[in-house]
Design an enzyme around this catalytic site. Sequence first.
Site, mmCIF file in Angstrom:
data_model
loop_
_atom_site.group_PDB
_atom_site.id
_atom_site.type_symbol
_atom_site.label_atom_id
_atom_site.label_comp_id
_atom_site.label_asym_id
_atom_site.label_seq_id
_atom_site.Cartn_x
_atom_site.Cartn_y
_atom_site.Cartn_z
ATOM 1 N N ALA A 1 0.865 -1.174 0.000
ATOM 2 C CA ALA A 1 0.000 0.000 0.000
ATOM 3 C C ALA A 1 0.904 1.226 0.000
ATOM 4 O O ALA A 1 2.071 1.152 0.387
ATOM 5 C CB ALA A 1 -0.889 -0.021 1.238
ATOM 6 N N GLY B 1 0.660 -5.024 0.932
ATOM 7 C CA GLY B 1 -0.542 -5.098 0.092
ATOM 8 C C GLY B 1 -0.310 -5.840 -1.215
ATOM 9 O O GLY B 1 -1.255 -6.377 -1.805
ATOM 10 N N GLU C 1 -0.580 -9.421 -0.346
ATOM 11 C CA GLU C 1 -2.008 -9.635 -0.071
ATOM 12 C C GLU C 1 -2.813 -9.699 -1.374
ATOM 13 O O GLU C 1 -3.763 -10.484 -1.485
ATOM 14 C CB GLU C 1 -2.519 -8.526 0.857
ATOM 15 C CG GLU C 1 -1.905 -8.648 2.248
ATOM 16 C CD GLU C 1 -2.097 -7.424 3.138
ATOM 17 O OE1 GLU C 1 -2.363 -7.618 4.335
ATOM 18 O OE2 GLU C 1 -1.968 -6.296 2.654
ATOM 19 N N GLU D 1 4.973 -5.010 7.240
ATOM 20 C CA GLU D 1 4.246 -3.932 7.928
ATOM 21 C C GLU D 1 4.760 -3.619 9.328
ATOM 22 O O GLU D 1 4.792 -2.453 9.732
ATOM 23 C CB GLU D 1 2.739 -4.271 8.002
ATOM 24 C CG GLU D 1 2.004 -4.122 6.684
ATOM 25 C CD GLU D 1 2.013 -5.387 5.832
ATOM 26 O OE1 GLU D 1 2.850 -6.288 6.077
ATOM 27 O OE2 GLU D 1 1.174 -5.474 4.928
HETATM 28 N N1 CO8 Z 1 4.532 3.147 -1.030
HETATM 29 C C1 CO8 Z 1 4.905 4.297 -1.637
HETATM 30 N N2 CO8 Z 1 6.004 4.397 -2.383
HETATM 31 C C2 CO8 Z 1 6.783 3.311 -2.523
HETATM 32 C C3 CO8 Z 1 6.450 2.083 -1.913
HETATM 33 C C4 CO8 Z 1 5.265 2.015 -1.136
HETATM 34 N N3 CO8 Z 1 4.829 0.882 -0.561
HETATM 35 N N4 CO8 Z 1 7.408 1.187 -2.217
HETATM 36 C C5 CO8 Z 1 8.302 1.834 -2.994
HETATM 37 N N5 CO8 Z 1 7.924 3.106 -3.181
HETATM 38 C C6 CO8 Z 1 8.612 4.142 -3.954
HETATM 39 C C7 CO8 Z 1 9.869 4.641 -3.224
HETATM 40 O O1 CO8 Z 1 9.533 5.610 -2.247
HETATM 41 C C8 CO8 Z 1 10.659 5.200 -4.358
HETATM 42 O O2 CO8 Z 1 10.151 6.466 -4.702
HETATM 43 P P1 CO8 Z 1 11.160 7.693 -5.047
HETATM 44 O O3 CO8 Z 1 11.891 7.228 -6.304
HETATM 45 O O4 CO8 Z 1 10.251 8.836 -5.301
HETATM 46 O O5 CO8 Z 1 12.065 7.830 -3.886
HETATM 47 C C9 CO8 Z 1 10.334 4.260 -5.520
HETATM 48 O O6 CO8 Z 1 9.117 3.599 -5.147
HETATM 49 C C10 CO8 Z 1 11.393 3.203 -5.748
HETATM 50 O O7 CO8 Z 1 11.611 2.538 -4.524
HETATM 51 P P2 CO8 Z 1 13.067 2.324 -3.884
HETATM 52 O O8 CO8 Z 1 13.996 3.425 -4.319
HETATM 53 O O9 CO8 Z 1 12.906 2.126 -2.415
HETATM 54 O O10 CO8 Z 1 13.495 0.982 -4.609
HETATM 55 P P3 CO8 Z 1 14.542 -0.114 -4.076
HETATM 56 O O11 CO8 Z 1 14.766 -1.049 -5.204
HETATM 57 O O12 CO8 Z 1 15.713 0.520 -3.438
HETATM 58 O O13 CO8 Z 1 13.744 -0.902 -2.902
HETATM 59 C C11 CO8 Z 1 11.860 -2.018 -1.933
HETATM 60 C C12 CO8 Z 1 12.644 -1.676 -3.214
HETATM 61 C C13 CO8 Z 1 12.682 -2.945 -1.049
HETATM 62 C C14 CO8 Z 1 10.577 -2.730 -2.374
HETATM 63 C C15 CO8 Z 1 11.518 -0.715 -1.159
HETATM 64 O O14 CO8 Z 1 10.959 0.228 -2.073
HETATM 65 C C16 CO8 Z 1 10.550 -0.905 -0.032
HETATM 66 O O15 CO8 Z 1 10.923 -1.386 1.026
HETATM 67 N N6 CO8 Z 1 9.277 -0.480 -0.240
HETATM 68 C C17 CO8 Z 1 8.263 -0.531 0.792
HETATM 69 C C18 CO8 Z 1 7.794 -1.921 1.004
HETATM 70 C C19 CO8 Z 1 6.781 -1.962 2.116
HETATM 71 O O16 CO8 Z 1 7.065 -1.676 3.265
HETATM 72 N N7 CO8 Z 1 5.550 -2.359 1.779
HETATM 73 C C20 CO8 Z 1 4.465 -2.482 2.732
HETATM 74 C C21 CO8 Z 1 3.684 -1.232 2.789
HETATM 75 S S1 CO8 Z 1 2.441 -1.290 4.053
HETATM 76 C C22 CO8 Z 1 1.192 -2.178 3.382
HETATM 77 O O17 CO8 Z 1 1.262 -2.634 2.270
HETATM 78 C C23 CO8 Z 1 -0.022 -2.370 4.231
HETATM 79 C C24 CO8 Z 1 -1.212 -2.868 3.431
HETATM 80 C C25 CO8 Z 1 -2.501 -2.645 4.147
HETATM 81 C C26 CO8 Z 1 -2.795 -1.221 4.409
HETATM 82 C C27 CO8 Z 1 -4.057 -0.944 5.121
HETATM 83 C C28 CO8 Z 1 -4.028 0.509 5.596
HETATM 84 C C29 CO8 Z 1 -5.052 1.012 6.408
#
Ligand code: CO8
Length: 259
Positions: free
Chosen positions: A65, A110, A113, A133
Site C-alpha cells: 500500500a 498489500g 495480499e 508492515e
Molecule cells: N509506497 C509508496 N512508495 C513506494 C512504496 C510504497 N509501498 N514502495 C516503494 N515506493 C517508492 C519509493 O519511495 C521510491 O520512490 P522515489 O523514487 O520517489 O524515492 C520508488 O518507489 C522506488 O523505490 P526504492 O527506491 O525504495 O526501490 P529499491 O529497489 O531501493 O527498494 C523495496 C525496493 C525494497 C521494495 C523498497 O521500495 C521498499 O521497502 N518499499 C516498501 C515496502 C513496504 O514496506 N511495503 C508495505 C507497505 S504497508 C502495506 O502494504 C499495508 C497494506 C494494508 C494497508 C491498510 C491501511 C489502512
Amino acid sequence: MGYENLLLKKEGNICILTINRPKALNALNSKVLEELSDAVDQIENDKDIHVVIITGEGKAFVAGADILEMKDMTPETARKFAKQGLEVFRKIELMEKVVIAAVNGFALGGGCELAMCCDIRIASEKAKFGQPEVGLGITPGFAGTQRLSRLVGIAKAKELIFTGDMIDANEAERIGLANKVVKADELMNTAIELAKNIASKGQIAVKYSKIAINRGFETDIETGMETERNLFSLCFATYDQKEGMTAFIEKRKPEFKNQ
Ligand code: CO8
C-alpha cells in the site's frame, strides 16, 4: 474506461491486467484501488474473458500500500482505506473466473495480499514476497493476517509477519505461497499457457469448482461437501457436461459452449 494506473489487454479468452505505476513500484493508493475495483467489475461482466492474469509493470508486482498516502492517516481514514482494499481483494477472490498472479518482482505488504487473493501464483525467480508492515509500525491491513496463515499455515505466517522478512521465490514455492517459480523471461508465457489450459475447459465446471473450493475452505467439511454435491449435480443441467462426456466416448476433443 481508461485507467491512469492499470493496463488491460485481452488475448482471446484471457485478460492481462497490469498494475502500471512503476515509479512508485506499483504501490496501491486509493486511486489504484478504485481503478482496480472498476476493472474487476468490467472483467467479471465480460463473458468472453475466462481467465485473468494480474501482474505488475517494471521491477515490482506491487510493493505494498502507498506509504506516502498512509503516513498521516487517522484511525478513521486508515479504517476506510483498509475497507477499500479488503473489498477489492475479496471481489477478486470471489470472481467467477480464475485469477492468476504473475508475480514479476516485489510482492510486499498489500502486494503479497493482492497475490494471495488470486487463485494461483506463478513467480518469477526475481520475485520477493513479504509482509513488512511491523517495520512500519502497523499490522497487515488487506487481510494478510488471514490469508497468509490459511495458505502457508499459522506458524510460518507468524514468522513472516512478526519479522517482516522478505523471502525469495524458491522459499515462497517451498512453503506453498507460490505454485511455481520460472525464469523471469518465461513468466508471462508460463502464466498465459496455464491460463489457456484452464480457459479451454468447461468454464461452468471451472467456476463451480472454484466456488466449491473457496466455500469449502471457509466452512466445515460437511457443509463443503454439500456445496460440492449441489454444484456437481447442477453440472448435469449444462450443455458442457453432455458435450464433455459425449466427446470422451466418441474419442474427440470437446467443444464447450460454456452453457
Ligand atoms: N509506497 C509508496 N512508495 C513506494 C512504496 C510504497 N509501498 N514502495 C516503494 N515506493 C517508492 C519509493 O519511495 C521510491 O520512490 P522515489 O523514487 O520517489 O524515492 C520508488 O518507489 C522506488 O523505490 P526504492 O527506491 O525504495 O526501490 P529499491 O529497489 O531501493 O527498494 C523495496 C525496493 C525494497 C521494495 C523498497 O521500495 C521498499 O521497502 N518499499 C516498501 C515496502 C513496504 O514496506 N511495503 C508495505 C507497505 S504497508 C502495506 O502494504 C499495508 C497494506 C494494508 C494497508 C491498510 C491501511 C489502512
